[in-house]
Design an enzyme around this catalytic site. Sequence first.
Site, PDB file in Angstrom:
ATOM      1  CG  HIS A 186      -2.204  -0.713   1.020  1.00 42.77           C
ATOM      2  ND1 HIS A 186      -2.255  -2.022   0.618  1.00 42.77           N
ATOM      3  CD2 HIS A 186      -3.497  -0.323   1.171  1.00 42.77           C
ATOM      4  CE1 HIS A 186      -3.519  -2.387   0.527  1.00 42.77           C
ATOM      5  NE2 HIS A 186      -4.297  -1.384   0.863  1.00 42.77           N
ATOM      6  CG  HIS A 265       2.813  -3.082   6.747  1.00 40.94           C
ATOM      7  ND1 HIS A 265       3.523  -4.219   6.417  1.00 40.94           N
ATOM      8  CD2 HIS A 265       1.789  -3.010   5.868  1.00 40.94           C
ATOM      9  CE1 HIS A 265       2.942  -4.791   5.389  1.00 40.94           C
ATOM     10  NE2 HIS A 265       1.874  -4.084   5.040  1.00 40.94           N
TER      11      HIS A 265
HETATM   12  C1  LIG Z   1      -0.596   9.112 -20.730  1.00 39.64           C
HETATM   13  C2  LIG Z   1      -1.075   7.803 -20.320  1.00 39.64           C
HETATM   14  C3  LIG Z   1      -1.567   7.020 -21.464  1.00 39.64           C
HETATM   15  C4  LIG Z   1      -1.853   5.592 -21.075  1.00 39.64           C
HETATM   16  C5  LIG Z   1      -2.087   4.801 -22.293  1.00 39.64           C
HETATM   17  C6  LIG Z   1      -1.878   3.319 -22.079  1.00 39.64           C
HETATM   18  C7  LIG Z   1      -0.757   2.868 -22.933  1.00 39.64           C
HETATM   19  C8  LIG Z   1      -0.333   1.439 -22.621  1.00 39.64           C
HETATM   20  C9  LIG Z   1       1.107   1.377 -22.336  1.00 39.64           C
HETATM   21  C10 LIG Z   1       1.698   0.348 -21.694  1.00 39.64           C
HETATM   22  C11 LIG Z   1       1.071  -0.967 -21.362  1.00 39.64           C
HETATM   23  C12 LIG Z   1       0.952  -1.254 -19.895  1.00 39.64           C
HETATM   24  C13 LIG Z   1      -0.218  -2.198 -19.629  1.00 39.64           C
HETATM   25  C14 LIG Z   1      -0.706  -2.135 -18.205  1.00 39.64           C
HETATM   26  C15 LIG Z   1      -2.117  -1.641 -18.070  1.00 39.64           C
HETATM   27  C16 LIG Z   1      -2.469  -1.459 -16.638  1.00 39.64           C
HETATM   28  C17 LIG Z   1      -3.853  -0.950 -16.487  1.00 39.64           C
HETATM   29  C18 LIG Z   1      -4.313  -1.193 -15.097  1.00 39.64           C
HETATM   30  O1  LIG Z   1      -4.038  -0.390 -14.297  1.00 39.64           O
HETATM   31  S1  LIG Z   1      -5.213  -2.610 -14.770  1.00 39.64           S
HETATM   32  C19 LIG Z   1      -4.685  -3.225 -13.221  1.00 39.64           C
HETATM   33  C20 LIG Z   1      -5.371  -2.629 -12.087  1.00 39.64           C
HETATM   34  N1  LIG Z   1      -4.890  -3.233 -10.892  1.00 39.64           N
HETATM   35  C21 LIG Z   1      -4.643  -2.519  -9.825  1.00 39.64           C
HETATM   36  O2  LIG Z   1      -4.808  -1.351  -9.837  1.00 39.64           O
HETATM   37  C22 LIG Z   1      -4.169  -3.303  -8.596  1.00 39.64           C
HETATM   38  C23 LIG Z   1      -3.508  -2.385  -7.577  1.00 39.64           C
HETATM   39  N2  LIG Z   1      -3.256  -3.144  -6.363  1.00 39.64           N
HETATM   40  C24 LIG Z   1      -2.041  -3.573  -5.994  1.00 39.64           C
HETATM   41  O3  LIG Z   1      -1.048  -3.345  -6.655  1.00 39.64           O
HETATM   42  C25 LIG Z   1      -1.988  -4.370  -4.682  1.00 39.64           C
HETATM   43  O4  LIG Z   1      -3.256  -4.763  -4.329  1.00 39.64           O
HETATM   44  C26 LIG Z   1      -1.414  -3.506  -3.529  1.00 39.64           C
HETATM   45  C27 LIG Z   1       0.057  -3.239  -3.840  1.00 39.64           C
HETATM   46  C28 LIG Z   1      -2.163  -2.207  -3.344  1.00 39.64           C
HETATM   47  C29 LIG Z   1      -1.532  -4.231  -2.165  1.00 39.64           C
HETATM   48  O5  LIG Z   1      -1.175  -5.496  -2.236  1.00 39.64           O
HETATM   49  P1  LIG Z   1      -1.528  -6.465  -0.997  1.00 39.64           P
HETATM   50  O6  LIG Z   1      -1.328  -7.832  -1.560  1.00 39.64           O
HETATM   51  O7  LIG Z   1      -0.572  -6.184   0.106  1.00 39.64           O
HETATM   52  O8  LIG Z   1      -2.941  -6.204  -0.581  1.00 39.64           O
HETATM   53  N1  LIG Z   2      -5.205   2.275   4.358  1.00 37.42           N
HETATM   54  C1  LIG Z   2      -5.632   1.016   4.534  1.00 37.42           C
HETATM   55  N2  LIG Z   2      -6.945   0.762   4.770  1.00 37.42           N
HETATM   56  C2  LIG Z   2      -7.355  -0.507   4.959  1.00 37.42           C
HETATM   57  N3  LIG Z   2      -6.572  -1.601   4.906  1.00 37.42           N
HETATM   58  C3  LIG Z   2      -5.260  -1.396   4.670  1.00 37.42           C
HETATM   59  C4  LIG Z   2      -4.721  -0.087   4.466  1.00 37.42           C
HETATM   60  N4  LIG Z   2      -3.387  -0.191   4.268  1.00 37.42           N
HETATM   61  C5  LIG Z   2      -3.092  -1.497   4.326  1.00 37.42           C
HETATM   62  N5  LIG Z   2      -4.215  -2.226   4.562  1.00 37.42           N
HETATM   63  C6  LIG Z   2      -4.323  -3.691   4.667  1.00 37.42           C
HETATM   64  O1  LIG Z   2      -3.190  -4.194   5.373  1.00 37.42           O
HETATM   65  C7  LIG Z   2      -2.708  -5.366   4.718  1.00 37.42           C
HETATM   66  C8  LIG Z   2      -1.278  -5.151   4.314  1.00 37.42           C
HETATM   67  O2  LIG Z   2      -1.240  -4.230   3.259  1.00 37.42           O
HETATM   68  P1  LIG Z   2       0.054  -3.858   2.434  1.00 37.42           P
HETATM   69  O3  LIG Z   2       1.038  -4.991   2.612  1.00 37.42           O
HETATM   70  O4  LIG Z   2      -0.372  -3.696   1.022  1.00 37.42           O
HETATM   71  O5  LIG Z   2       0.555  -2.586   3.003  1.00 37.42           O
HETATM   72  C9  LIG Z   2      -3.615  -5.639   3.532  1.00 37.42           C
HETATM   73  O6  LIG Z   2      -4.547  -6.590   3.938  1.00 37.42           O
HETATM   74  P2  LIG Z   2      -5.195  -7.664   2.926  1.00 37.42           P
HETATM   75  O7  LIG Z   2      -4.143  -8.060   1.965  1.00 37.42           O
HETATM   76  O8  LIG Z   2      -5.690  -8.731   3.820  1.00 37.42           O
HETATM   77  O9  LIG Z   2      -6.314  -6.912   2.253  1.00 37.42           O
HETATM   78  C10 LIG Z   2      -4.272  -4.298   3.285  1.00 37.42           C
HETATM   79  O10 LIG Z   2      -5.563  -4.391   2.727  1.00 37.42           O
END
Ligand SMILES: CCCCCCCC/C=C\CCCCCCCC(=O)SCCNC(=O)CCNC(=O)[C@H](O)C(C)(C)COP(=O)(O)O
Ligand SMILES: Nc1ncnc2c1ncn2[C@@H]1O[C@H](COP(=O)(O)O)[C@@H](OP(=O)(O)O)[C@H]1O
EC number: 3.6.1.-
Length: 300
Positions: A186, A265
Amino acid sequence: MPTVYDRHFNQVRNIARHLHNHYHIAANELLFLSSFIINLVLGRLIHWTAPQEEVYNYYTDKRNILNQLFVKNGWAWTTIVIVVFYVSILTQSRPRKSKVIREAVIRYAVITMWWILFTQWCFGLPIMDRIFVLTGGKCVVEDPGRHVKLFANLGNGKSVSSTISSYNCKRIKGSSWEGGHDPSGHVFLLIHSSLYLFLETAEYWPGWGALINSISSVVHNHEKTIIEKLKQLAILGVKIHPQLLVIGMISFWWFMLLTTNIYFHSIAEKLVGMVYGYLGIVVVYFVPRIFRQQSQIGKN
Ligand SMILES: CCCCCCCC/C=C\CCCCCCCC(=O)SCCNC(=O)CCNC(=O)[C@H](O)C(C)(C)COP(=O)(O)O
Ligand SMILES: Nc1ncnc2c1ncn2[C@@H]1O[C@H](COP(=O)(O)O)[C@@H](OP(=O)(O)O)[C@H]1O
């Protein structure tokens, strides 16, 4: 005779000049870059001074709508905002459109690649999961289900894996992500996205004066109803000054980062997320400035 205020103002201006000349960082950029450290410190202060709130607060619940709908899809929202921003800016007749689009798409692709490598996939596990596994972290489950091949059975009703991703581990019922150093995804995503939006749109900044004037001309138009004013503000924030949309997104990311810093965290895990959040941005936006200046010196 300069007053004490003049002296202090000059001192601040000299520091800003020094940073600009030697490190190619403008004062407003430095302020924005350091705002995430301020956010971390503020988060810790709230954490230490208001423990009661931590227990009962809505934001301690990972399932809260802001986390599930927005942060968990954070890169998708950031992408939507930057696409709306460029469509709006480019339809307001800008010269050299194809060059602007080409460069913006290249930067977006590199920045997206860095998000993918850190959080999604890096020739196998993403970087954040590799750090966790390399520091002794494991996914522990009772029933690995369809991922059985990735797990070793401990014989005590539990199985462990250090090859399954955090994303897949969390999807297994009753799983836990144990031991190891678990960098905050996050913190990474929120800093990475905010810096990207800030630096990408900075060139088109119209100034606070222009933004405030536009907003107040809508708000103080007494012939319009509240609904009409809200509609006009939405149009203003998307079509005329898309910077308002960017400000809204960055402010919201900053608030969500604060909630992560307060409730989730260890400090070390947040700092690692933060360092990786800065890293991709520094490479794309600041390192080229140094090379550009060196080639400029070479020409002179
Ligand atoms: C000027 C800009 C023009 C843009 C035109 C596009 C051109 C294309 C160019 C390159 C290709 C790249 C292709 C990628 C496309 C991506 C589009 C998206 O964003 S789709 C995916 C959406 N997914 C998310 O947003 C997920 C975000 N979440 C996380 O990363 C994780 O959940 C976390 C890190 C927030 C937390 O992880 P956790 O496991 O700890 O919960
Ligand atoms: N601002 C926020 N609000 C709610 N949940 C949060 C948060 N930041 C972190 N978390 C939760 O804390 C966990 C660790 O997050 P991270 O490693 O990305 O920092 C994740 O749990 P989950 O993965 O169970 O959803 C995430 O959703």
